[in-house]
Design a protein around this motif. Structure first.
Motif, PDB file in Angstrom:
ATOM      1  N   GLU A 194     -15.791  51.056  10.107  1.00 31.93           N
ATOM      2  CA  GLU A 194     -15.560  50.128   9.287  1.00 31.93           C
ATOM      3  C   GLU A 194     -13.981  49.382   9.730  1.00 31.93           C
ATOM      4  OE1 GLU A 194     -15.980  51.603   5.496  1.00 31.93           O
ATOM      5  OE2 GLU A 194     -18.146  50.427   5.480  1.00 31.93           O
ATOM      6  N   LEU A 195     -12.922  50.438   9.827  1.00 25.65           N
ATOM      7  CA  LEU A 195     -12.180  50.550   9.887  1.00 25.65           C
ATOM      8  C   LEU A 195     -11.231  49.670  12.214  1.00 25.65           C
ATOM      9  CD1 LEU A 195      -8.715  50.272   9.049  1.00 25.65           C
ATOM     10  CD2 LEU A 195      -8.891  52.989  10.336  1.00 25.65           C
ATOM     11  N   PHE A 196     -12.579  50.895  12.359  1.00 24.59           N
ATOM     12  CA  PHE A 196     -12.174  49.718  13.664  1.00 24.59           C
ATOM     13  C   PHE A 196     -13.174  48.707  14.258  1.00 24.59           C
ATOM     14  CE2 PHE A 196     -11.868  54.526  16.211  1.00 24.59           C
ATOM     15  CZ  PHE A 196     -11.221  54.490  15.579  1.00 24.59           C
ATOM     16  N   THR A 197     -14.061  47.970  12.716  1.00 21.31           N
ATOM     17  CA  THR A 197     -15.136  46.639  13.599  1.00 21.31           C
ATOM     18  C   THR A 197     -14.227  45.640  13.916  1.00 21.31           C
ATOM     19  OG1 THR A 197     -16.133  47.530  11.577  1.00 21.31           O
ATOM     20  CG2 THR A 197     -15.695  44.870  11.979  1.00 21.31           C
ATOM     21  N   PRO A 198     -12.983  45.142  14.190  1.00 20.65           N
ATOM     22  CA  PRO A 198     -12.393  44.752  14.873  1.00 20.65           C
ATOM     23  C   PRO A 198     -12.370  45.027  16.357  1.00 20.65           C
ATOM     24  CG  PRO A 198     -11.333  44.812  13.444  1.00 20.65           C
ATOM     25  CD  PRO A 198     -11.481  45.629  12.786  1.00 20.65           C
TER      26      PRO A 198
ATOM     27  N   LEU B  12      -8.621  47.230  22.031  1.00 14.75           N
ATOM     28  CA  LEU B  12      -7.783  48.156  22.127  1.00 14.75           C
ATOM     29  C   LEU B  12      -7.384  47.746  19.932  1.00 14.75           C
ATOM     30  CD1 LEU B  12      -4.841  49.241  22.439  1.00 14.75           C
ATOM     31  CD2 LEU B  12      -3.952  46.741  21.134  1.00 14.75           C
ATOM     32  N   LEU B  13      -7.375  48.741  19.384  1.00 14.67           N
ATOM     33  CA  LEU B  13      -7.050  48.314  18.149  1.00 14.67           C
ATOM     34  C   LEU B  13      -5.313  48.665  17.596  1.00 14.67           C
ATOM     35  CD1 LEU B  13      -8.414  48.512  14.450  1.00 14.67           C
ATOM     36  CD2 LEU B  13      -8.187  50.791  14.778  1.00 14.67           C
ATOM     37  N   ASP B  14      -4.634  47.275  16.735  1.00 11.56           N
ATOM     38  CA  ASP B  14      -3.381  47.822  17.063  1.00 11.56           C
ATOM     39  C   ASP B  14      -3.434  47.636  15.242  1.00 11.56           C
ATOM     40  OD1 ASP B  14      -1.228  47.909  17.001  1.00 11.56           O
ATOM     41  OD2 ASP B  14      -0.883  45.852  18.355  1.00 11.56           O
ATOM     42  N   LEU B  15      -3.026  48.695  14.806  1.00 10.26           N
ATOM     43  CA  LEU B  15      -3.242  48.641  13.103  1.00 10.26           C
ATOM     44  C   LEU B  15      -1.649  49.162  12.774  1.00 10.26           C
ATOM     45  CD1 LEU B  15      -6.174  50.149  12.053  1.00 10.26           C
ATOM     46  CD2 LEU B  15      -5.445  47.803  11.996  1.00 10.26           C
ATOM     47  N   PRO B  16      -0.413  47.793  13.284  1.00  5.57           N
ATOM     48  CA  PRO B  16       0.683  49.103  12.553  1.00  5.57           C
ATOM     49  C   PRO B  16       1.369  49.058  11.411  1.00  5.57           C
ATOM     50  CG  PRO B  16       1.111  46.122  13.608  1.00  5.57           C
ATOM     51  CD  PRO B  16      -0.250  46.753  12.875  1.00  5.57           C
ATOM     52  N   ALA B  17       2.578  49.434  11.621  1.00  7.93           N
ATOM     53  CA  ALA B  17       2.945  50.131  10.425  1.00  7.93           C
ATOM     54  C   ALA B  17       3.402  48.485   9.411  1.00  7.93           C
ATOM     55  CB  ALA B  17       4.491  51.200   9.783  1.00  7.93           C
ATOM     56  N   PRO B  18       3.747  48.138   8.371  1.00  9.12           N
ATOM     57  CA  PRO B  18       2.638  49.452   7.223  1.00  9.12           C
ATOM     58  C   PRO B  18       1.241  49.344   7.336  1.00  9.12           C
ATOM     59  CG  PRO B  18       4.070  47.503   6.063  1.00  9.12           C
ATOM     60  CD  PRO B  18       4.088  47.361   7.633  1.00  9.12           C
TER      61      PRO B  18
END
Length: 302
Positions: free
Chosen positions: A38-42, A230-236
């Motif tokens: 689910e997190l990787f869905t994009p 790419l999966l790019d989930l920056p902080a925070p």
């Protein structure tokens, strides 16, 4: 083939679920696998948009090594005219896939097939217009033979899409203020060594140069493209992304710690201690950055 999807270059995470050759408790592992997918869905959605340029209106899609069916259901959503078959060796995961399809209203177009790859594909209701194999091939001893077998289940003009390789996930800065800088690079090295050992131990294993376009061509298919997503989930990060990082590093600690020195093991233990201000449970600089590579090939129509 119930394996551990949790190892491919995200070889540490729960994503490799279909590749652990052993007696795993798939029912217990399923929520973790679902959360990661689910997190990787994009990333998966962008891959499907790219696939649609070649397989515009597939009638039958097989998700080879589907796990709990998150991606299978995304295929059903993205290709509303298609019937999707989730294929996996772990029955409890396919049960989750059926439940998910029912919740999402696609149960009438999603079937399941339980058994070891690639032989179980003989039970498909017909040749597939699109075969998707995500981090499952590298858990078969003879990858060249497996590609030929997969290609044999394509309809003329059908597309095989394999997700293999890319860039391993990074979660932390090079210097995290604890232990020796560069920890994650060393974790990746330990995973690579363990992965090589896994490949060497597979029944009938054959060493191959992992030139996937060349291997697809050798299987009698026409390589049509390679692209990384790419999966790019920056902080925070979100709570979901943080939970994924905790699970991934916990898996590294559990499976690959013997490949680390004492200082790195101690650092990893601090990162996983929820009471420690330096832990990934609490630190503000946690992020998720990774790339998955997809290679496509078409079965010639003649």
């Amino acid at each position: 083939m119930a394996h551990d999807h949790h190892h491919a270059h995200d070889r540490n995470h729960a994503h490799d679920h279909h590749h652990d050759h052993g007696d795993l408790d798939w029912a217990a592992m399923a929520p973790l696998l679902e959360a990661q997918a689910e997190l990787f869905t994009p990333l998966y959605r962008r891959a499907m948009e790219w696939l649609a340029r070649e397989a515009a209106e597939p009638g039958l899609i097989a998700d080879v090594g589907s796990g709990p069916g998150v991606v299978s259901c995304l295929f059903a959503e993205h290709f509303p005219g298609a019937r999707v078959v989730a294929v996996d060796g772990a029955g409890p995961l396919l049960e989750r896939a059926r439940d998910r399809a029912a919740r999402l209203g696609v149960a009438d177009r999603l079937g399941t097939l339980t058994g070891d790859l690639p032989g179980v594909l003989a039970e498909l209701e017909g040749p597939a217009d699109l075969l998707w194999a995500s981090q499952s091939l590298h858990h078969l001893g003879d990858q060249r033979a497996a590609l030929a077998a997969l290609g044999g289940h394509l309809a003329p003009g059908g597309t095989l899409a394999i997700l293999e390789g890319g860039l391993p996930a990074r979660f932390l800065p090079r210097d995290i203020g604890v232990g020796r800088p560069g920890l994650q690079a060393r974790l990746h090295a330990a995973e690579e060594d363990a992965f090589a050992g896994m490949r060497a131990s597979l029944p009938g294993t054959v060493a191959e140069t992992e030139d996937w376009p060349a291997l697809l061509t050798a299987a009698g298919l026409k390589h049509t493209g390679t692209r990384s997503f790419l999966l790019d989930l920056p902080a925070p990060v979100s709570d979901e992304a943080r939970a994924y990082v905790i699970a991934a590093l916990s898996r590294v600690r559990e499976r690959f710690a013997d490949g680390l020195d004492a200082e790195d093991r101690a650092t990893l233990d601090r990162l996983l201690d929820p009471e420690d201000a330096a832990s990934v449970h609490r630190r503000p600089d946690v992020f998720v950055l990774l790339a998955h590579t997809v290679h496509t090939a078409v079965r010639p129509a003649d």
